[in-house]
Write a protein that holds these residues in place. Sequence first.
Motif, PDB file in Angstrom:
ATOM      1  N   LYS A 106       0.800  -1.221   0.000  1.00  0.00           N
ATOM      2  CA  LYS A 106       0.000   0.000   0.000  1.00  0.00           C
ATOM      3  C   LYS A 106       0.836   1.275   0.000  1.00  0.00           C
ATOM      4  CE  LYS A 106      -2.650  -1.462   3.504  1.00  0.00           C
ATOM      5  NZ  LYS A 106      -3.761  -1.495   4.489  1.00  0.00           N
ATOM      6  N   ASP A 107       2.100   1.189   0.419  1.00  0.00           N
ATOM      7  CA  ASP A 107       2.878   2.431   0.473  1.00  0.00           C
ATOM      8  C   ASP A 107       4.248   2.352  -0.196  1.00  0.00           C
ATOM      9  OD1 ASP A 107       4.482   1.043   2.280  1.00  0.00           O
ATOM     10  OD2 ASP A 107       3.549   1.936   4.036  1.00  0.00           O
ATOM     11  N   ASN A 108       4.576   1.231  -0.818  1.00  0.00           N
ATOM     12  CA  ASN A 108       5.840   1.097  -1.538  1.00  0.00           C
ATOM     13  C   ASN A 108       5.532   0.801  -3.007  1.00  0.00           C
ATOM     14  OD1 ASN A 108       8.260   0.177  -2.723  1.00  0.00           O
ATOM     15  ND2 ASN A 108       9.045  -0.561  -0.768  1.00  0.00           N
ATOM     16  N   PRO A 109       5.767   1.768  -3.906  1.00  0.00           N
ATOM     17  CA  PRO A 109       5.430   1.561  -5.323  1.00  0.00           C
ATOM     18  C   PRO A 109       6.122   0.350  -5.941  1.00  0.00           C
ATOM     19  CG  PRO A 109       5.890   3.875  -4.891  1.00  0.00           C
ATOM     20  CD  PRO A 109       6.283   3.119  -3.657  1.00  0.00           C
ATOM     21  N   ASP A 110       7.349   0.060  -5.511  1.00  0.00           N
ATOM     22  CA  ASP A 110       8.061  -1.086  -6.066  1.00  0.00           C
ATOM     23  C   ASP A 110       7.358  -2.394  -5.718  1.00  0.00           C
ATOM     24  OD1 ASP A 110      10.030   0.524  -7.169  1.00  0.00           O
ATOM     25  OD2 ASP A 110      11.310   0.413  -5.395  1.00  0.00           O
ATOM     26  N   VAL A 111       6.817  -2.467  -4.517  1.00  0.00           N
ATOM     27  CA  VAL A 111       6.085  -3.671  -4.109  1.00  0.00           C
ATOM     28  C   VAL A 111       4.724  -3.716  -4.803  1.00  0.00           C
ATOM     29  CG1 VAL A 111       5.149  -4.960  -2.157  1.00  0.00           C
ATOM     30  CG2 VAL A 111       7.286  -3.685  -1.895  1.00  0.00           C
ATOM     31  N   ALA A 112       4.080  -2.556  -4.898  1.00  0.00           N
ATOM     32  CA  ALA A 112       2.760  -2.509  -5.540  1.00  0.00           C
ATOM     33  C   ALA A 112       2.816  -2.948  -6.999  1.00  0.00           C
ATOM     34  CB  ALA A 112       2.193  -1.092  -5.438  1.00  0.00           C
ATOM     35  N   LYS A 113       3.945  -2.690  -7.662  1.00  0.00           N
ATOM     36  CA  LYS A 113       4.085  -3.140  -9.047  1.00  0.00           C
ATOM     37  C   LYS A 113       4.087  -4.668  -9.141  1.00  0.00           C
ATOM     38  CE  LYS A 113       6.742   0.873 -10.667  1.00  0.00           C
ATOM     39  NZ  LYS A 113       8.084   1.328 -11.146  1.00  0.00           N
ATOM     40  N   GLY A 157      -1.889  -7.178  -3.373  1.00  0.00           N
ATOM     41  CA  GLY A 157      -1.378  -7.740  -2.131  1.00  0.00           C
ATOM     42  C   GLY A 157      -0.833  -9.151  -2.308  1.00  0.00           C
ATOM     43  N   ILE A 158       0.133  -9.494  -1.475  1.00  0.00           N
ATOM     44  CA  ILE A 158       0.705 -10.843  -1.504  1.00  0.00           C
ATOM     45  C   ILE A 158      -0.364 -11.887  -1.228  1.00  0.00           C
ATOM     46  CG2 ILE A 158       2.238 -12.400  -0.207  1.00  0.00           C
ATOM     47  CD1 ILE A 158       4.193 -10.041   0.033  1.00  0.00           C
ATOM     48  N   HIS A 159      -1.298 -11.578  -0.347  1.00  0.00           N
ATOM     49  CA  HIS A 159      -2.356 -12.542  -0.018  1.00  0.00           C
ATOM     50  C   HIS A 159      -3.205 -12.882  -1.237  1.00  0.00           C
ATOM     51  CE1 HIS A 159      -3.832  -8.466   0.561  1.00  0.00           C
ATOM     52  NE2 HIS A 159      -5.089  -8.886   0.503  1.00  0.00           N
ATOM     53  N   GLU A 160      -3.492 -11.866  -2.060  1.00  0.00           N
ATOM     54  CA  GLU A 160      -4.311 -12.122  -3.239  1.00  0.00           C
ATOM     55  C   GLU A 160      -3.525 -12.893  -4.295  1.00  0.00           C
ATOM     56  OE1 GLU A 160      -7.575 -12.290  -5.749  1.00  0.00           O
ATOM     57  OE2 GLU A 160      -7.402 -11.869  -3.601  1.00  0.00           O
ATOM     58  N   ALA A 161      -2.216 -12.593  -4.443  1.00  0.00           N
ATOM     59  CA  ALA A 161      -1.395 -13.365  -5.373  1.00  0.00           C
ATOM     60  C   ALA A 161      -1.353 -14.828  -4.955  1.00  0.00           C
ATOM     61  CB  ALA A 161       0.015 -12.784  -5.420  1.00  0.00           C
ATOM     62  N   LEU A 162      -1.216 -15.079  -3.665  1.00  0.00           N
ATOM     63  CA  LEU A 162      -1.221 -16.466  -3.180  1.00  0.00           C
ATOM     64  C   LEU A 162      -2.586 -17.113  -3.378  1.00  0.00           C
ATOM     65  CD1 LEU A 162       0.881 -16.043   0.087  1.00  0.00           C
ATOM     66  CD2 LEU A 162       1.507 -17.427  -1.899  1.00  0.00           C
ATOM     67  N   GLU A 205       9.233  -9.242  -0.641  1.00  0.00           N
ATOM     68  CA  GLU A 205       8.102  -8.530  -1.231  1.00  0.00           C
ATOM     69  C   GLU A 205       8.415  -7.832  -2.549  1.00  0.00           C
ATOM     70  OE1 GLU A 205      10.143  -5.790   1.725  1.00  0.00           O
ATOM     71  OE2 GLU A 205       9.464  -7.881   1.726  1.00  0.00           O
ATOM     72  N   THR A 206       9.679  -7.563  -2.873  1.00  0.00           N
ATOM     73  CA  THR A 206       9.985  -6.853  -4.115  1.00  0.00           C
ATOM     74  C   THR A 206      10.253  -7.797  -5.289  1.00  0.00           C
ATOM     75  OG1 THR A 206      12.329  -6.702  -3.527  1.00  0.00           O
ATOM     76  CG2 THR A 206      10.906  -4.847  -2.896  1.00  0.00           C
ATOM     77  N   TYR A 207      10.162  -9.089  -5.072  1.00  0.00           N
ATOM     78  CA  TYR A 207      10.407 -10.067  -6.126  1.00  0.00           C
ATOM     79  C   TYR A 207       9.139 -10.894  -6.388  1.00  0.00           C
ATOM     80  CZ  TYR A 207      15.238  -8.983  -4.823  1.00  0.00           C
ATOM     81  OH  TYR A 207      16.403  -8.330  -4.523  1.00  0.00           O
ATOM     82  N   PRO A 208       8.922 -11.318  -7.642  1.00  0.00           N
ATOM     83  CA  PRO A 208       7.682 -12.028  -7.982  1.00  0.00           C
ATOM     84  C   PRO A 208       7.725 -13.518  -7.619  1.00  0.00           C
ATOM     85  CG  PRO A 208       9.016 -11.758  -9.947  1.00  0.00           C
ATOM     86  CD  PRO A 208       9.752 -11.043  -8.839  1.00  0.00           C
ATOM     87  N   THR A 209       8.246 -13.813  -6.468  1.00  0.00           N
ATOM     88  CA  THR A 209       8.465 -15.206  -6.047  1.00  0.00           C
ATOM     89  C   THR A 209       7.169 -15.993  -5.983  1.00  0.00           C
ATOM     90  OG1 THR A 209      10.429 -14.547  -4.803  1.00  0.00           O
ATOM     91  CG2 THR A 209       9.394 -16.624  -4.175  1.00  0.00           C
ATOM     92  N   TYR A 210       6.087 -15.352  -5.529  1.00  0.00           N
ATOM     93  CA  TYR A 210       4.845 -16.100  -5.317  1.00  0.00           C
ATOM     94  C   TYR A 210       4.033 -16.305  -6.600  1.00  0.00           C
ATOM     95  CZ  TYR A 210       5.867 -15.657  -0.380  1.00  0.00           C
ATOM     96  OH  TYR A 210       6.458 -15.737   0.857  1.00  0.00           O
ATOM     97  N   TYR A 211       4.629 -15.983  -7.731  1.00  0.00           N
ATOM     98  CA  TYR A 211       4.046 -16.355  -9.023  1.00  0.00           C
ATOM     99  C   TYR A 211       4.750 -17.575  -9.622  1.00  0.00           C
ATOM    100  CZ  TYR A 211       2.026 -11.641  -8.801  1.00  0.00           C
ATOM    101  OH  TYR A 211       1.356 -10.502  -8.410  1.00  0.00           O
ATOM    102  N   ARG A 212       5.826 -18.033  -8.987  1.00  0.00           N
ATOM    103  CA  ARG A 212       6.613 -19.136  -9.519  1.00  0.00           C
ATOM    104  C   ARG A 212       5.972 -20.476  -9.178  1.00  0.00           C
ATOM    105  NH1 ARG A 212      11.948 -18.587 -10.485  1.00  0.00           N
ATOM    106  NH2 ARG A 212      11.656 -20.707 -11.274  1.00  0.00           N
TER     107      ARG A 212
END
Length: 246
Positions: free
Chosen positions: A18-25, A30-35, A201-208
Motif C-alpha cells: 500500500k505504500d511502496n510503489p516497487d512492491v505494488a508493481k 497484495g501478496i495474499h491475493e497473489a497467493l 516482497e519486491t520479487y515475484p516469487t509467489y508467481y513461480r
Amino acid sequence: MGRASTRVTIWNEYRHEKDNPDVAKVYPDGIHEALRQGLAPYGFDLETATLDEPEHGLAEAVLDRTDVLIWWGHRAHDEVDDRIVERVQERVLQGMGLIVLHSGHYSKIFKKLMGTSCALKWREADEKERLWVVKPTHPIAAGLPEYFELEKEEMYGEFFDVPDPDELVLVSWFEGGEVFRSGCAYHRGHGKIFYFRPGHETYPTYYREPVLRVIANSIGWASDARGAAPWYGNAAPLETIRHKDV
C-alpha cells in the motif's frame, strides 16, 4: 495427501503493497491475493485476512473454520495483538496447520511456537537462490525437481536460531556462498508447522510454479489426518483399571 476441500486462510500484513510503489508493481492486490490466485488451481477453499482488519481478520469464527493458516509478515510484527497470537497458538496445538513464509520467521506466533529468537543473517540484493530438495520422500517435496532456482531473492543465512526441524525438506544456497535451512517441518501439540523461506516482497516469487507447489504440498501435509487425539486430565482410579476387562 490432504483434501481438496481443505479450508485455508491466507494472512498477510499488507502494508508494503500500500505504500511502496516497487512492491505494488509486483503485488498490486497484495501478496495474499497473489497467493490466493496461485493456489486456487489446487482446489483448496481459500480466504484471506490482513493486519488492519478487525481482530486482524482472525476472529474465533475464522480460525474455527480454518484447517491451515498461511502467515506472511515483515515490518509490523509488534502490531499483532498478543491475544490474537494466543488464539492462533491454541488452534495450532489443537490441530490447525500453520505455514510461515519468508520474514514471518520473526512473527510473534512463530517465535512463540518455536521458543527461540528465530533470528538469522540477511542481505537484500538481486541474488540467485537455489533450493535443494534434501528429503525427496517427504510429501512436501512431491512433484519437485532435485532443485529449482529463483533468479532474484533476498539472502537468508545461517545461523538460523530455531529448534532443529523434525524434518528438513529444503536447503537453500545463495550466490554469496551462504546456505540456509529453508524448508523446516515441525509438530507442536496436535498441529503441524512448516516454515518456507522464499518470498521477499519486491520479487515475484509467489508467481513461480515450484514455490506455489511447495506451499500447496505443505497445505496438504499440514491438513492431513492426525493420529489418535490425546487425552488429558485426571486418569481413571487404579481400582477401576484393575477390574476392567482388557
